[in-house]
Design a protein around this motif. Structure first.
Motif, short mmCIF file in Angstrom:
data_model
loop_
_atom_site.label_atom_id
_atom_site.label_comp_id
_atom_site.label_asym_id
_atom_site.label_seq_id
_atom_site.Cartn_x
_atom_site.Cartn_y
_atom_site.Cartn_z
N PRO A 298 12.06 -3.73 -3.15
CA PRO A 298 12.79 -3.06 -4.24
C PRO A 298 12.17 -3.25 -5.63
O PRO A 298 12.55 -2.56 -6.57
N HIS A 299 11.21 -4.17 -5.76
CA HIS A 299 10.55 -4.35 -7.05
C HIS A 299 9.55 -3.24 -7.34
O HIS A 299 9.11 -3.07 -8.46
N ILE A 300 9.18 -2.48 -6.30
CA ILE A 300 8.32 -1.32 -6.51
C ILE A 300 9.23 -0.10 -6.58
O ILE A 300 9.81 0.31 -5.58
N GLU A 301 9.39 0.46 -7.78
CA GLU A 301 10.46 1.43 -7.98
C GLU A 301 10.02 2.88 -8.01
O GLU A 301 10.80 3.78 -7.75
N THR A 302 8.77 3.11 -8.40
CA THR A 302 8.33 4.49 -8.55
C THR A 302 7.00 4.71 -7.85
O THR A 302 6.36 3.77 -7.39
N ALA A 303 6.58 5.98 -7.85
CA ALA A 303 5.29 6.35 -7.24
C ALA A 303 4.12 6.00 -8.15
O ALA A 303 2.97 6.12 -7.75
N LEU A 304 4.40 5.58 -9.38
CA LEU A 304 3.31 5.28 -10.32
C LEU A 304 2.51 4.06 -9.87
O LEU A 304 3.07 3.09 -9.36
N VAL A 305 1.19 4.12 -10.07
CA VAL A 305 0.35 2.95 -9.80
C VAL A 305 0.15 2.20 -11.12
O VAL A 305 0.35 2.79 -12.20
N PRO A 306 -0.24 0.92 -11.07
CA PRO A 306 -0.38 0.17 -12.32
C PRO A 306 -1.28 0.89 -13.34
O PRO A 306 -2.37 1.34 -13.00
N GLY A 307 -0.79 1.00 -14.56
CA GLY A 307 -1.57 1.63 -15.62
C GLY A 307 -1.41 3.13 -15.71
O GLY A 307 -1.85 3.75 -16.68
N GLU A 308 -0.80 3.73 -14.70
CA GLU A 308 -0.60 5.19 -14.73
C GLU A 308 0.44 5.52 -15.80
O GLU A 308 1.51 4.91 -15.84
N LEU A 309 0.09 6.46 -16.64
CA LEU A 309 0.90 6.78 -17.81
C LEU A 309 1.56 8.15 -17.66
O LEU A 309 0.88 9.13 -17.33
N ILE A 310 2.85 8.22 -17.88
CA ILE A 310 3.53 9.52 -17.86
C ILE A 310 3.17 10.26 -19.15
O ILE A 310 3.30 9.71 -20.24
N THR A 311 2.69 11.48 -19.00
CA THR A 311 2.34 12.27 -20.18
C THR A 311 3.38 13.37 -20.46
O THR A 311 3.56 13.77 -21.60
N ALA A 312 4.05 13.84 -19.42
CA ALA A 312 5.04 14.90 -19.62
C ALA A 312 5.96 15.01 -18.41
O ALA A 312 5.64 14.52 -17.33
N VAL A 313 7.09 15.65 -18.65
CA VAL A 313 7.97 16.07 -17.56
C VAL A 313 8.07 17.58 -17.70
O VAL A 313 8.32 18.09 -18.79
N THR A 314 7.84 18.29 -16.60
CA THR A 314 7.90 19.75 -16.69
C THR A 314 9.11 20.30 -15.94
O THR A 314 9.51 19.76 -14.91
#
Lengths: 213, 316
Positions: B201-217
């Motif tokens: 449960p400590h891994i919450e999202t599909a993001l990998v370390p350092g991956e930055l969200i730039t936008a939501v479409t």
């Protein structure tokens, strides 16, 4: 039971310890054995410059210092209050670049170049802001601790309604919101008053907005 | 709060480069959740990368007829945007149902969907919590869990994702745009953004370390009537016990997503075919397989009744 003698001893111990830790901090740059500490012995600092109530300030701060603590402890503007320190009560509300925020959930170093208005910048006891005056007239407080945050928030709320920003109780998203009792109550929900002066706070804000509470 | 070093960056590339360069980095934007967690030493970054001034603060049309919401767009600005209010009312409604005016002025689009659970055992560092300290156990299961998940949970974690706008994004088929530390960009359907707790449960999202969200479409507008109804312990400024986001068309078809019931905004597309038949039929499919505790079992009838109310409201 603790005797006065014990108390004296422990007090002395604290003083000695205090002096020792000051010495340690002073010596760190030359005296730290290589690779001895994983965390930096001297907390990192950063420079920040911003305007508070029209006056420019340059500070070098521990990166952890909140905007709230920078205002209160470094600039001695103690009008802004620390309530919960977790963004739940609104006592620390200030206006940054025209927008109200919780200064406890803001790092001072992230506000470089910003213009900050605190309760001291809205008005003075001799020349009060209309909102400050209305809070006095309507008795919009009891103990007064939440009041600076309430007033900063209230000033921003009327600007937000004027700017057409919708709220949870705005009936039609496509129309400009109006200043109503319900709109004021909803928009002020981030400012808690444990004395329960809410009806008088709403009356004060309504008065400034020129509507009936 | 643990001490940390700080730097401000001006571009997404500089942000990801800084992340790759410095061990223990975290990005900070609005900071309304991260700083709270840092004060409690639940989050202990060694280095903060200030991304709050990245030029990702615009809402722009996409070539597909939708809108691209920059990751730094503040909640207040998103809720107020004329196009959002007109075409994506659910987004605006969900945003203004969340937090306070002060917090909405700071909180960003990217940070909102990354905000962490408000499970009280995650916040209480004296308690075991598999999300906060992997392998330590879960005090919420068998504890005070009336606000926690009723579906999609595991034996390791019953936390809920608390975002309101997430419910709207899920109902409207939003996507998350990111860039990683190698400069590679990708688009993650918001439906696939959160990971089921399972044993990790400590891994919450599909993001990998350092991956930055730039936008939501958001895809092109779907029309219909948009209703967001949030049920909470006080009338304003509280997290959802449950919430219902509904888009319903004139013919009775539509989409529905729930907040406050799972580790992600909960939507089951197959259940939506039953919308014309009413709340009972939809809820039965939507929450099939729910696993409740004696404290949070109320959420199942509450979802059904709230959906019934929302459907009636949408009809006018």
């Amino acid at each position: 039971m603790q005797t006065p003698e014990d108390h004296e001893l422990s007090r002395r111990g604290v003083l000695v310890g205090g002096a020792a830790s000051v010495a340690a901090v002073t010596l760190v740059p030359t005296a730290t054995p290589a690779g001895a500490a994983s965390a930096p012995a001297v907390p990192p600092t950063a420079e920040v410059a911003f305007k508070v109530n029209g006056t420019a300030h340059s500070l070098e701060l521990d990166t952890r210092v909140s905007l709230l603590d920078a205002l209160r402890e470094h600039l001695h503007l103690t009008g802004t209050k620390k309530g919960c320190d977790h963004g739940q009560c609104g006592a620390c509300t200030v206006i940054v670049d025209g927008r109200r925020i919780n200064s406890c959930l803001a790092l001072a170093v992230m506000h470089d170049g910003d213009e900050i208005t605190t309760i001291e910048g809205l008005g003075t006891p001799d020349r009060m802001h209309a909102m400050q005056e209305a809070f006095v007239v309507h008795d919009g407080y009891q103990c007064g601790y939440c009041t600076p945050g309430q007033i900063c928030s209230a000033v921003a709320v009327l600007d937000e309604i004027k700017a057409g920003i919708p709220s949870h109780v705005t009936a039609d998203l496509t129309l400009a919101p109006a200043v109503t009792n319900m709109e004021i109550r909803e928009r002020m929900s981030g400012n808690i008053c444990r004395c329960g002066a809410y009806p008088n706070i709403v009356a004060a804000i309504s008065d400034v907005a020129g509507v009936k509470a | 709060m643990k001490s940390f070093t700080y730097e401000r960056v001006d571009t997404p590339a500089a942000a990801t480069a800084a992340f790759a360069r410095t061990k223990g980095s975290r990005y900070i934007a609005g900071g309304t959740n991260l700083l709270d967690l840092m004060k409690l030493e639940i989050e202990t970054p060694a280095h903060l990368i200030d991304i709050s001034r990245l030029a990702l603060d615009r809402i722009e049309p996409t070539s597909g007829g939708g809108l691209r919401i920059g990751a730094m767009v503040r909640n207040t600005d998103l809720a107020s945007d004329e196009r959002i209010r007109r075409d994506y009312g659910l987004v605006s409604r969900a945003l203004v149902a969340g937090a306070s005016g002060q917090l909405r002025n700071k909180a960003t689009m990217g940070g909102n969907i990354l905000q962490r659970t408000r499970c009280p055992y995650f916040y209480d560092t004296n308690q075991p919590c598999n999300k906060r300290q992997p392998g330590s156990g879960c005090a919420a299961i068998g504890g005070f869990n009336r606000i926690l998940a009723v579906i999609g949970a595991s034996d390791a974690c019953i936390a809920t994702q608390p975002s309101d706008v997430g419910v709207a994004l899920r109902a409207l088929d939003a996507s998350v745009e990111t860039v990683n530390v190698t400069g590679k960009t990708r688009v993650i359907p918001y439906a696939d953004f959160y990971r089921a707790p399972g044993e990790t449960p400590h891994i919450e999202t599909a993001l990998v370390p350092g991956e930055l969200i730039t936008a939501v479409t958001l895809p092109r507008p779907v029309g219909g009537t948009h209703v967001y109804h949030k049920v909470r312990d006080r009338a304003s400024y509280a997290f959802a016990l449950i919430s219902v986001g509904l888009v319903v068309q004139r013919d009775g078809t539509g989409r529905v997503a729930l907040g406050g019931v799972a580790y992600k905004p909960w939507r089951v597309e197959a259940a939506e075919a039953d919308l014309p038949r009413g709340a009972k039929a939809v809820t039965a499919k939507l929450l099939a397989g729910a696993k409740t505790t004696h404290e949070n079992a109320y959420k199942l009838p509450l979802v059904e009744r709230t959906l019934a109310g929302v459907l009636a409201q949408a009809k006018g």
